[in-house]
Design a protein around this motif. Structure first.
Motif, PDB file in Angstrom:
ATOM      1  N   CYS A 124       0.851  -1.190   0.000  1.00 27.47           N
ATOM      2  CA  CYS A 124       0.000   0.000   0.000  1.00 27.47           C
ATOM      3  C   CYS A 124       0.880   1.232   0.000  1.00 27.47           C
ATOM      4  O   CYS A 124       1.751   1.387   0.838  1.00 27.47           O
ATOM      5  CB  CYS A 124      -0.934   0.018   1.202  1.00 27.47           C
ATOM      6  SG  CYS A 124      -2.004   1.463   1.189  1.00 27.47           S
TER       7      CYS A 124
ATOM      8  N   TYR B 241      -0.923   6.577   2.472  1.00 24.81           N
ATOM      9  CA  TYR B 241      -1.095   6.457   3.930  1.00 24.81           C
ATOM     10  C   TYR B 241      -2.578   6.282   4.282  1.00 24.81           C
ATOM     11  O   TYR B 241      -3.419   7.060   3.868  1.00 24.81           O
ATOM     12  CB  TYR B 241      -0.534   7.676   4.661  1.00 24.81           C
ATOM     13  CG  TYR B 241      -0.637   7.502   6.142  1.00 24.81           C
ATOM     14  CD1 TYR B 241       0.217   6.620   6.809  1.00 24.81           C
ATOM     15  CD2 TYR B 241      -1.623   8.147   6.877  1.00 24.81           C
ATOM     16  CE1 TYR B 241       0.099   6.405   8.164  1.00 24.81           C
ATOM     17  CE2 TYR B 241      -1.745   7.931   8.243  1.00 24.81           C
ATOM     18  CZ  TYR B 241      -0.878   7.068   8.878  1.00 24.81           C
ATOM     19  OH  TYR B 241      -1.011   6.842  10.216  1.00 24.81           O
ATOM     20  N   CYS B 242      -2.884   5.189   5.023  1.00 24.93           N
ATOM     21  CA  CYS B 242      -4.291   4.871   5.274  1.00 24.93           C
ATOM     22  C   CYS B 242      -4.581   4.586   6.740  1.00 24.93           C
ATOM     23  O   CYS B 242      -5.630   4.046   7.072  1.00 24.93           O
ATOM     24  CB  CYS B 242      -4.712   3.692   4.398  1.00 24.93           C
ATOM     25  SG  CYS B 242      -3.660   2.248   4.612  1.00 24.93           S
TER      26      CYS B 242
ATOM     27  N   HIS C 265      -0.897   1.103   8.162  1.00 22.04           N
ATOM     28  CA  HIS C 265      -0.538   1.293   6.746  1.00 22.04           C
ATOM     29  C   HIS C 265       0.688   0.471   6.335  1.00 22.04           C
ATOM     30  O   HIS C 265       0.690  -0.186   5.304  1.00 22.04           O
ATOM     31  CB  HIS C 265      -0.317   2.790   6.488  1.00 22.04           C
ATOM     32  CG  HIS C 265       0.474   3.113   5.275  1.00 22.04           C
ATOM     33  ND1 HIS C 265      -0.012   2.927   4.008  1.00 22.04           N
ATOM     34  CD2 HIS C 265       1.744   3.593   5.132  1.00 22.04           C
ATOM     35  CE1 HIS C 265       0.924   3.299   3.132  1.00 22.04           C
ATOM     36  NE2 HIS C 265       1.991   3.695   3.788  1.00 22.04           N
TER      37      HIS C 265
HETATM   38 CU1  CUA Z   1      -3.665   1.060   2.731  1.00 22.37          CU
HETATM   39 CU2  CUA Z   1      -1.840   2.437   3.244  1.00 22.37          CU
END
Ligand code: CUA
Length: 175
Positions: free
Chosen positions: A157, A160-161, A165
């Motif tokens: 990924c 940024y989640c 993350h």
């Molecule tokens: Cu999903 Cu960073």
């Protein structure tokens, strides 16, 4: 040397030749950079065209579950492993913090990928090759992928989640 105010109304003076030259340089550079975008879109190796269509989370969830159910061949660490036939629609779902399912693909065959997220923005980055796509919730992010090398690829990924993350890693096999 003392600090004194500059000559008044300096902005009203005609342009110096040097200023004119640099404005031309900057202007021409803008034109080159703008033309580079369509140029690399058509000639670049890593700029595949991507389409987007609106989709609800429920519908994307249902399509992904159906896809997994149809082509599931096993499980790895609790995540379904799916081997879809070539030229089919492949659904990959991003969520905090993982990717589903794990894919088994064949080299030289084309698959129509549908990337979706049911919570927030994620980034679909295939490692170690340098390809990266946005995964935006509410949208079906469609792209055709033809693997050209065999091996195990990680999906990292790249957007940024949240706190997990850095742990959001998926997997793809190409035989
Ligand atoms: Cu999903 Cu960073």
């Amino acid at each position: 040397m003392s600090l004194s105010s500059p000559q008044q109304y300096w902005w009203d003076e005609p342009l110096d030749q040097h200023e004119k030259n640099w404005l031309w340089v900057a202007g021409i550079f803008c034109v080159i950079i703008t033309l580079a975008m369509p140029y690399w879109h058509y000639t670049g190796d890593q700029n595949p065209s991507q389409e987007y269509t609106k989709i609800t989370n429920e519908k994307f969830d249902a399509l992904t579950d159906k896809f997994i159910g149809q082509y599931k061949v096993g499980e790895e660490a609790g995540i379904a492993v799916v081997a879809p036939p070539p030229n089919t629609n492949v659904f990959v779902r991003a969520h905090q913090f993982g990717w589903e399912p794990i894919l088994k693909l064949q080299k030289g065959k084309t698959y129509k990928f549908h990337l979706g997220s049911t919570d927030m923005n994620h980034g679909f980055s295939i490692q170690p090759i340098n390809m990266n796509f946005q995964v935006v919730p509410g949208w079906d992010n469609i792209l055709n992928i033809t693997p050209t090398t065999t091996g195990v690829f990680l999906i990292v990924c790249n957007e940024y989640c949240g706190l997990g993350h850095h742990t959001m890693i998926g997997k793809m096999y190409v035989d």
